[in-house]
Design an enzyme around this catalytic site. Structure first.
Site, short mmCIF file in Angstrom:
data_model
loop_
_atom_site.label_atom_id
_atom_site.label_comp_id
_atom_site.label_asym_id
_atom_site.label_seq_id
_atom_site.Cartn_x
_atom_site.Cartn_y
_atom_site.Cartn_z
N HIS A 158 -28.21 -78.25 41.18
CA HIS A 158 -27.88 -77.25 42.20
C HIS A 158 -27.17 -76.11 41.48
CE1 HIS A 158 -27.75 -81.04 44.59
NE2 HIS A 158 -28.25 -80.29 45.54
N ASP B 39 -23.64 -77.12 40.76
CA ASP B 39 -23.39 -78.20 39.80
C ASP B 39 -23.07 -77.58 38.45
OD1 ASP B 39 -24.19 -80.02 41.75
OD2 ASP B 39 -26.23 -80.20 40.98
N MET C 84 -36.66 -78.70 37.62
CA MET C 84 -36.40 -78.35 39.03
C MET C 84 -34.98 -77.81 39.19
SD MET C 84 -34.51 -79.81 41.76
CE MET C 84 -34.61 -81.47 42.40
N LYS D 130 -34.82 -85.28 55.77
CA LYS D 130 -33.87 -86.38 55.97
C LYS D 130 -33.55 -86.43 57.46
CE LYS D 130 -29.51 -88.18 54.15
NZ LYS D 130 -28.34 -87.94 53.27
N HIS E 62 -34.48 -91.41 52.28
CA HIS E 62 -34.53 -90.64 53.52
C HIS E 62 -35.63 -91.13 54.46
CE1 HIS E 62 -32.46 -87.07 51.28
NE2 HIS E 62 -31.77 -88.18 51.23
N ASP F 132 -38.19 -87.73 44.99
CA ASP F 132 -36.84 -88.25 44.75
C ASP F 132 -36.88 -89.77 44.85
OD1 ASP F 132 -35.79 -85.78 44.33
OD2 ASP F 132 -34.47 -85.76 46.09
N ASP G 34 -27.18 -93.11 54.01
CA ASP G 34 -27.95 -92.80 52.80
C ASP G 34 -27.26 -93.42 51.58
OD1 ASP G 34 -29.76 -91.59 51.09
OD2 ASP G 34 -28.67 -89.70 51.03
N ASP H 134 -33.03 -89.52 42.25
CA ASP H 134 -31.93 -88.95 43.03
C ASP H 134 -31.09 -90.11 43.54
OD1 ASP H 134 -30.21 -87.43 44.44
OD2 ASP H 134 -31.60 -86.83 46.01
C1 GLT Z 1 -27.90 -84.32 47.91
C2 GLT Z 1 -28.94 -85.03 48.75
C3 GLT Z 1 -30.20 -85.20 48.07
C4 GLT Z 1 -30.88 -83.91 47.75
C5 GLT Z 1 -30.15 -83.08 46.79
C6 GLT Z 1 -30.81 -81.73 46.70
S1 GLT Z 1 -28.49 -83.02 47.01
O1 GLT Z 1 -27.35 -85.21 47.00
O2 GLT Z 1 -28.40 -86.29 49.15
O3 GLT Z 1 -31.08 -86.03 48.75
O4 GLT Z 1 -32.10 -84.22 47.12
O5 GLT Z 1 -30.14 -80.76 47.41
MN MN Z 2 -32.85 -86.17 47.45
MN MN Z 3 -30.42 -89.48 49.54
#
Ligand code: GLT
Ligand code: MN
Ligand code: MN
Length: 390
Positions: free
Chosen positions: A58, A61, A92, A187, A224, A249, A259, A291
């Site tokens: 990000h 970050d 990315m 999500k 998600h 992800d 999550d 992720d």
């Molecule tokens: C955040 C989120 C992730 C996203 C990221 C991208 S940031 O941690 O939970 O699922 O992919 O913004």
């Molecule tokens: Mn993600």
């Molecule tokens: Mn997540």
């Protein structure tokens, strides 16, 4: 096929991690940080040490939200050099439109036009950072684009605002010649009670309504889609089939929970297997982005165990997928179930004559039912393979 013990990640596997993943310090809604701060440059060298290929980020970050232009330039330059020195690429980039309190009512969909303008400015600047680092994929995760109460705005107005924002960013991408693709990440909830674009399928319906649909795809996340109770691989397959799987992800998630972003394959191994098998079967060429983050109980040695585990599990499942595809008994069953029974009726493209014929055909349902569908055996062969006895 021989079983090898070579589950070493290499650049060709395209494994990437976000700065926020291995850099996750274990703070949650109930407790504070448990791990020390690692600088982005330290994270890059950790990733290189473990055999990862890429790092994602990000804007914030890397660059603090209120950095001056000169500070930003200096930070981005030294990060770029650190990546080059370690042989790590930045496939990315993304933007944080969820952390700062100004986004408490959303970013692109917020009711305040000034917030919406700020969100666009912040995103364009994040694209500039991504472009400078060589990123060709730009993820948009609208974590705050949602509601606690639907009294606050009409949901279709939110969708319209989101469309305007993505259209705007596509124009910026064109004007700057960045050649980026946008990957939209769905999500269902968290941090908002309800997030507008709840599933990958919803984004797949939204994308064709954009001014530049070819520039926009999806970034499905295991956790998600599972939070919405869906079969993740099916969502990925639909995105793939539509030519929209621009990023992915990978992580894991137990059912009916917040999550969790668990280590890839750590919760539902079988679902992870079908996913890896799908990605490998279709020759998906994009990044395999994890992720996820380490358990809060870990120190930085444990974070390395976590990251190695994500990649190792992927590679083991990839080998299993190859074995599955070459297994004689499995092939025999696949052949059996895809062949037809004794009947002759077939459907081609629609024609008036074909339809007339089909309408008069007499189907022998009892005969059709005689054909065996040994899915129990097929699934058990898969389970045997996953459990390592086949
Ligand atoms: C955040 C989120 C992730 C996203 C990221 C991208 S940031 O941690 O939970 O699922 O992919 O913004
Ligand atoms: Mn993600
Ligand atoms: Mn997540």
């Amino acid at each position: 096929m021989t079983i090898t013990d070579d589950y070493q990640p290499r650049a060709e596997h395209k494994f990437s991690f976000g700065l926020w993943t291995v850099g996750n310090r274990g703070r949650d809604a109930f407790g504070d940080f448990v791990r020390a701060y690692l600088s982005p440059i330290e994270i890059v060298s950790m990733l290189a040490e473990m055999g990862a290929w890429g790092v994602n980020l990000h804007d914030n970050d890397l660059v603090p939200i209120d950095a001056t232009g000169a500070e930003r330039d200096c930070i981005v330059r030294s990060f770029k050099k650190a990546c080059a020195d370690s042989g790590i690429v930045v496939p990315m980039a993304t933007v944080s439109l969820f952390f700062h309190p100004v986004f408490r009512d959303g970013a692109f969909t917020a009711n305040d036009p000034e917030v919406r303008a700020y969100a666009l400015q912040k995103t364009m600047r994040a694209m500039d950072i991504g472009a400078e680092l060589g990123a060709k994929i730009f993820v948009l995760w609208g974590g705050r684009e949602g509601v606690e109460t639907d009294a606050c705005r009409r949901a279709d107005d939110a969708i319209k605002r989101l469309r305007e924002a993505v259209n705007y960013l596509c124009e910026y991408n064109i004007e700057r010649g960045y050649g980026m693709k946008f990957a939209l990440e769905a999500k269902p909830n968290e941090p908002r009670a309800d997030i507008y674009m709840a599933t990958t399928g919803q984004y797949l319906g939204f994308i064709p309504t954009l001014d530049h649909p070819e520039m926009v795809g999806v970034n499905p996340e295991v956790a998600h889609e599972n939070m919405a109770g869906l079969n993740f691989m099916h969502a990925v397959a639909q995105a793939w089939e539509a030519g929209k799987l621009f990023h992915i992800d990978l992580n894991d998630q137990m059912p009916s929970r917040f999550d969790q972003d668990l280590r890839f394959g750590s919760s539902n191994l079988k679902a992870a297997f079908w996913l890896v098998k799908f990605l490998e079967d279709v020759d998906y060429e994009g990044p395999r982005h994890f992720d996820a983050h380490a358990y809060r109980t870990e120190d930085y040695e444990g974070v390395k165990d976590f990251a190695r585990g994500c990649m190792r599990t992927y590679l083991i499942l990839k080998e299993k997928a190859h074995r599955w595809n070459a297994d004689r008994e499995i092939l025999g069953i696949l052949n059996e179930i895809s062949s037809s029974g004794r009947g002759t009726a077939r459907v081609d493209r629609y024609s008036k004559e074909g339809a007339a014929q089909l309408l008069t055909h007499v189907f022998d349902k009892d005969e059709i039912l005689k054909k065996r569908l040994p899915y129990e055996r097929l699934d058990q062969l898969t389970v045997d393979m996953l459990l390592g006895v086949r």
